[in-house]
Design an enzyme around this catalytic site. Structure first.
Site, short mmCIF file in Angstrom:
data_model
loop_
_atom_site.label_atom_id
_atom_site.label_comp_id
_atom_site.label_asym_id
_atom_site.label_seq_id
_atom_site.Cartn_x
_atom_site.Cartn_y
_atom_site.Cartn_z
N TRP A 144 0.83 -1.21 0.00
CA TRP A 144 0.00 0.00 0.00
C TRP A 144 0.87 1.26 0.00
CZ3 TRP A 144 -0.49 4.18 3.32
CH2 TRP A 144 -1.61 5.00 3.13
N HIS A 145 2.00 1.21 0.69
CA HIS A 145 2.82 2.41 0.83
C HIS A 145 3.58 2.78 -0.45
CE1 HIS A 145 2.14 2.09 5.20
NE2 HIS A 145 2.43 3.37 5.19
N GLY A 146 3.82 1.84 -1.33
CA GLY A 146 4.50 2.25 -2.55
C GLY A 146 5.01 1.08 -3.38
#
Length: 474
Positions: free
Chosen positions: A322-324
């Site tokens: 989700w973060h990258g």
């Protein structure tokens, strides 16, 4: 984005507040004003991506409508839920991960597919997760399906938390979309919260960013132990004050308009285990994965430790993704997944939380290493940086550069550490004095301090100093 933030502070917000309280009176009119204002705010930075957001709003309104229409018909509602997830995750996947997937496929299969260069819409991870929350909460009957697509647009696009969170669950504000009551008390507390958040972001996070960038840009192979630890600590404080500062601003702005968002941070650096840390850090994200992914898989109420470990690894793999689109985020997520499995299987978290000092040091050490993974450009750089922190790099123990930056940063570091502690709880004790004169003096002092902080923060923005927002990228 700095210019957009400054325009928002000096022009956009006052105009919206003036129209909201001075012109519009009915809730529907105020909702429409907030929706239009939110779309303008988003379009100021990236006009073309408003179309992506409008597509998400329209599609999820339809999904919610049909979930409500076919309620009780399990096969149809399940099919709609699957379609909703495919749609939202496809939008997220195309814009955020397409290039990463093709690049890694080329590396693994020795193919030469062209790597798509797709610009990332600001805050796409936040508004897609809120869209998913809307449909699932309607399905679970934790909020009514909205009859007007403009109301769905207001929930998804509401500008206070649009571009960097927190993730506002639909059930949290479902009743406030049409039933909220704006009060003087909420407005005043919203202003205070906004000023605190702005000060944390501009006066602390930005200053720590200068130090962290200097260290990381020097290169892990050239830094000393002291310089490496300075950079790691500076980034640990930067990311906290950056994200919690923006969350404070969002919560404060929400209150100004009558919305009550849940807290997103609860003194995470006072945690005494990693499990405790994740009950305090980015609460809106961890509870989103807990309620929409972890619990549906069985959570911790499964019949074997193998399944429990599987559930935790899946959740933390997804959290990292989700973060990258970078292997550093994937490893970062799995890193926490493994630690949490160890804590749950051994009872280490409960023991550490009882030990206080040892638990606190243990948690800070593991968290600061995790932030190196989070900040590094790639896995190799992260490994070299961690090696430098523990004296296994090529840098000398203490160099002139490290000594200079440490001496220059001591006061800032002290302020950062104090500000990450329960200062608000300490300050509250000043307001419970029995002497009314002392109470009044303390209030005047607090308001004066807030006024000074606001003036200095605005001065920094006007001056055009370095102003990165870490979570704009997510």
């Amino acid at each position: 984005m700095l210019f957009s933030s400054t325009i928002f502070l000096f022009v956009f917000l006052p105009v919206v507040l003036l129209l909201y309280y001075g012109v519009t009176k009915k809730q529907n009119s105020r909702n429409l004003l907030l929706l239009i204002s939110s779309l303008i705010f988003y379009a100021w930075g990236e006009p073309k991506f408003v179309l992506v957001m409008l597509l998400c709003i329209g599609a999820n309104y339809v999904f919610g409508y049909f979930i409500d229409k076919y309620r009780g018909q399990q096969s149809k509602t399940t099919l709609i839920l699957v379609g909703m997830l495919v749609f939202n995750l496809s939008i997220l996947g195309i814009f955020k991960y397409a290039g990463f997937i093709v690049e890694n496929l080329n590396n693994l299969a020795h193919t030469t597919f062209p790597v798509p260069k797709i610009a990332l819409p600001i805050g796409i991870s936040f508004f897609t997760f809120q869209s998913i929350s809307y449909v699932i909460d309607v399905y679970r009957e934790k909020g009514k399906a909205l009859k007007n697509p403009l109301d769905v647009g207001l929930y998804v696009a509401l500008f206070p938390q649009l571009i960097a969170g927190p993730i506002v669950r639909y059930e949290t504000i479902a009743n406030e979309i049409h039933g909220r009551k704006e009060t003087e008390s909420d407005f005043a507390s919203g202003i205070v919260r906004f000023i605190i958040g702005l000060s944390k972001k501009v006066l602390l996070a930005n200053q720590f960013a200068l130090i962290a960038d200097k260290v990381y840009n020097t290169g892990a192979g050239n830094i000393s132990v002291a310089f490496a630890w300075l950079g790691a600590i500076a980034y640990m404080l930067q990311i906290y004050f950056d994200f919690s500062g923006y969350s404070d601003m969002a919560i404060g702005l929400g209150r100004m308009f009558g919305f009550h968002f849940n807290e997103n941070f609860n003194l995470p650096y006072t945690a005494k285990s990693v499990s405790d840390f994740w009950r305090r850090w980015h609460i809106s994200l961890s509870t989103w994965f807990r309620d929409y992914v972890y619990f549906p898989m069985g959570g911790s109420r499964v019949n074997s430790k193998l399944k429990l470990g599987r559930n935790l690894l899946i959740v933390w793999l997804l959290t990292g993704i989700w973060h990258g689109a970078n292997w550093t985020f994937i490893v970062w997520g799995l890193y926490f997944g493994v630690i949490l499995i160890i804590e749950k299987f051994t009872g280490l978290d409960k023991w550490m939380e009882k030990s206080k000092v040892i638990g606190h040091l243990y948690t800070l050490l593991l968290v600061i290493i995790s932030w190196v993974l989070f900040r590094a450009a790639n896995i190799g750089e992260a490994i070299n940086f961690i090696k430098a922190m523990f004296g296994m790099g090529n840098g000398i123990l203490v160099g002139d550069l490290a000594s200079f930056y440490i001496s220059e940063s001591v006061m800032l570091l002290v302020i950062g550490v104090i500000a990450s502690m329960p200062v608000a709880k300490w300050m509250k004790k000043l307001y419970v004095q029995e002497n009314q004169i002392i109470q009044q003096c303390n209030r005047v002092l607090a308001m004066s301090v807030l006024g000074i902080l606001f003036f200095v923060a605005v001065a920094y923005l006007v001056k055009g100093t370095y102003n990165p927002f870490i979570y704009f990228n997510f």
